[in-house]
Motif scaffolding. Structure first.
Motif, PDB file in Angstrom:
ATOM      1  N   ARG A  53      50.060  27.452  11.121  1.00 42.87           N
ATOM      2  CA  ARG A  53      48.911  26.762  11.720  1.00 42.87           C
ATOM      3  C   ARG A  53      49.392  25.557  12.530  1.00 42.87           C
ATOM      4  NH1 ARG A  53      43.900  24.647   8.009  1.00 42.87           N
ATOM      5  NH2 ARG A  53      44.314  26.683   7.062  1.00 42.87           N
ATOM      6  N   GLY A  54      49.026  25.517  13.811  1.00 47.26           N
ATOM      7  CA  GLY A  54      49.408  24.406  14.676  1.00 47.26           C
ATOM      8  C   GLY A  54      50.803  24.493  15.246  1.00 47.26           C
ATOM      9  N   GLN A  55      51.522  25.574  14.963  1.00 43.62           N
ATOM     10  CA  GLN A  55      52.861  25.774  15.514  1.00 43.62           C
ATOM     11  C   GLN A  55      52.787  26.699  16.727  1.00 43.62           C
ATOM     12  OE1 GLN A  55      55.061  27.300  12.086  1.00 43.62           O
ATOM     13  NE2 GLN A  55      56.244  25.421  11.987  1.00 43.62           N
ATOM     14  N   ASP A  63      43.216  17.326  13.316  1.00 42.59           N
ATOM     15  CA  ASP A  63      43.003  16.636  12.052  1.00 42.59           C
ATOM     16  C   ASP A  63      44.205  16.874  11.142  1.00 42.59           C
ATOM     17  OD1 ASP A  63      42.171  15.603   9.656  1.00 42.59           O
ATOM     18  OD2 ASP A  63      40.440  16.941   9.419  1.00 42.59           O
ATOM     19  N   GLU A  64      44.908  15.820  10.774  1.00 43.74           N
ATOM     20  CA  GLU A  64      46.101  15.989   9.936  1.00 43.74           C
ATOM     21  C   GLU A  64      45.788  16.616   8.585  1.00 43.74           C
ATOM     22  OE1 GLU A  64      48.746  12.579   9.732  1.00 43.74           O
ATOM     23  OE2 GLU A  64      48.011  11.893  11.689  1.00 43.74           O
ATOM     24  N   GLN A  65      44.585  16.413   8.069  1.00 40.38           N
ATOM     25  CA  GLN A  65      44.241  16.999   6.772  1.00 40.38           C
ATOM     26  C   GLN A  65      44.252  18.517   6.805  1.00 40.38           C
ATOM     27  OE1 GLN A  65      40.498  15.249   5.561  1.00 40.38           O
ATOM     28  NE2 GLN A  65      41.526  13.490   4.642  1.00 40.38           N
ATOM     29  N   ALA A  66      44.087  19.099   7.980  1.00 38.60           N
ATOM     30  CA  ALA A  66      44.100  20.562   8.102  1.00 38.60           C
ATOM     31  C   ALA A  66      45.479  21.142   7.823  1.00 38.60           C
ATOM     32  CB  ALA A  66      43.651  20.972   9.500  1.00 38.60           C
ATOM     33  N   MET A 145      53.655  14.714  23.992  1.00 32.00           N
ATOM     34  CA  MET A 145      54.719  15.610  23.547  1.00 32.00           C
ATOM     35  C   MET A 145      55.850  15.714  24.567  1.00 32.00           C
ATOM     36  SD  MET A 145      54.080  16.742  20.472  1.00 32.00           S
ATOM     37  CE  MET A 145      54.805  18.369  20.212  1.00 32.00           C
ATOM     38  N   GLY A 146      55.514  15.677  25.856  1.00 34.64           N
ATOM     39  CA  GLY A 146      56.551  15.755  26.869  1.00 34.64           C
ATOM     40  C   GLY A 146      57.496  14.568  26.837  1.00 34.64           C
ATOM     41  N   ARG A 179      51.093  21.213  17.750  1.00 33.47           N
ATOM     42  CA  ARG A 179      50.073  20.183  17.598  1.00 33.47           C
ATOM     43  C   ARG A 179      50.696  18.938  16.973  1.00 33.47           C
ATOM     44  NH1 ARG A 179      48.957  24.263  19.620  1.00 33.47           N
ATOM     45  NH2 ARG A 179      46.914  25.240  19.812  1.00 33.47           N
ATOM     46  N   PRO A 180      50.561  17.779  17.602  1.00 35.61           N
ATOM     47  CA  PRO A 180      51.126  16.561  17.010  1.00 35.61           C
ATOM     48  C   PRO A 180      50.652  16.326  15.574  1.00 35.61           C
ATOM     49  CG  PRO A 180      50.477  16.147  19.279  1.00 35.61           C
ATOM     50  CD  PRO A 180      49.976  17.523  18.939  1.00 35.61           C
ATOM     51  N   ALA A 181      49.395  16.643  15.288  1.00 35.68           N
ATOM     52  CA  ALA A 181      48.887  16.434  13.927  1.00 35.68           C
ATOM     53  C   ALA A 181      49.655  17.283  12.922  1.00 35.68           C
ATOM     54  CB  ALA A 181      47.392  16.774  13.871  1.00 35.68           C
TER      55      ALA A 181
END
Length: 269
Positions: A53-55, A63-66, A145-146, A179-181
């Motif tokens: 997830r998020g990769q 949301d970091e909690q995810a 991110m860049g 995703r940064p989170a």
């Protein structure tokens, strides 16, 4: 949460041998296992590598909690159920992916025939790696991110500058879609992970475990991985010529070692 994945085609022999579910590490993606797919197929295994997830190519929220470990572990369980029709599921996780895989089997080990931990230690990462993760987290909170990618590359040792341009561009493309989170949440997990070896050992011998590493590792020292394997009563493999990522450093040899472990488990059943 479903994820995009490269996989080997499930022919009749592959269904009989079972399916390998491959979970990547921190900042990684499914492509970290590409060079292992054909050797595993040749050994008779259907191999499915996933983005978490998020990769990279798997969506994820801001949301970091995810990205709490329990959420990611439940994703692995859902993925295992999705591929289980092809036979026994052999779960393999690299680095952070190993700790997520461990959390998944501690929630529910029933979908899995085996667990393989590749360069994934018993608890938090080494102090030097904790410092690197902190620096990355600080940068992610103030830069896009860049710009973070450019800053990381500026710190690379000179020999890494000789990487093929196409390889470097591929890594950059993957990085930009993380995703940064996800990076912030999972990086924090790596710095505070408790030792859960005794919990995992309680699943033995019903769940055979294999501990794989290179001969050098700056994230979890190799003697620490040796001791973890001994505590678990696990099968142990050191891959010659490999460091923290045997799956990319020596993919054929790593595939051969994990395939032999799976063969041995199935021959005892």
């Amino acid at each position: 949460m479903p994820g995009r994945c490269p996989r080997t085609p499930p022919g009749p022999a592959l269904r009989a041998a079972g399916t390998a579910l491959l979970v990547p590490g921190y900042t990684g993606s499914k492509e970290d296992f590409i060079a292992m797919l054909q050797p595993l197929a040749d050994a008779g295994y259907r191999a499915v590598a996933v983005d978490g997830r998020g990769q990279y190519e798997t969506e994820g929220p801001d949301d970091e909690q995810a990205y709490e470990q329990g959420e990611l572990a439940r994703d692995v369980l859902a993925q295992a159920r999705a591929v289980a029709e092809s036979g026994p599921v052999h779960l393999l996780g690299h680095s952070l992916g190993g700790q997520i895989a461990r959390a998944a089997v501690l929630l529910d080990a029933t979908p899995f025939a085996t667990l393989t931990l590749v360069s994934s230690g018993p608890a938090e990462v080494s102090p030097a790696q904790q410092q690197k993760i902190k620096l990355l987290g600080d940068a992610l909170r103030v830069m896009d991110m860049g710009r973070v990618w450019d800053a990381m590359r500026a710190l690379d040792p000179p020999e890494d500058a000789d990487d093929a341009r196409s390889d470097r561009e591929d890594l950059r493309r993957r990085w930009l879609l993380h995703r940064p989170a996800q990076l912030l949440a999972t990086g924090r997990q790596l710095t505070v992970e408790p030792d859960r070896v005794d919990e995992l050992r309680a699943l033995r011998p019903a769940l055979p475990v294999h501990v794989v590493s290179g001969v050098r590792d700056d994230t979890w020292p190799v003697p620490l991985l040796d001791a973890m394997a001994e505590r678990l009563g696990a099968h142990r493999t050191r891959v010659d010529g490999a460091e923290h990522s045997p799956n990319t450093d020596r993919p054929v040899e790593t595939a051969r070692a994990v395939g032999a472990f799976w063969d041995g488990v199935q021959s005892r059943d």
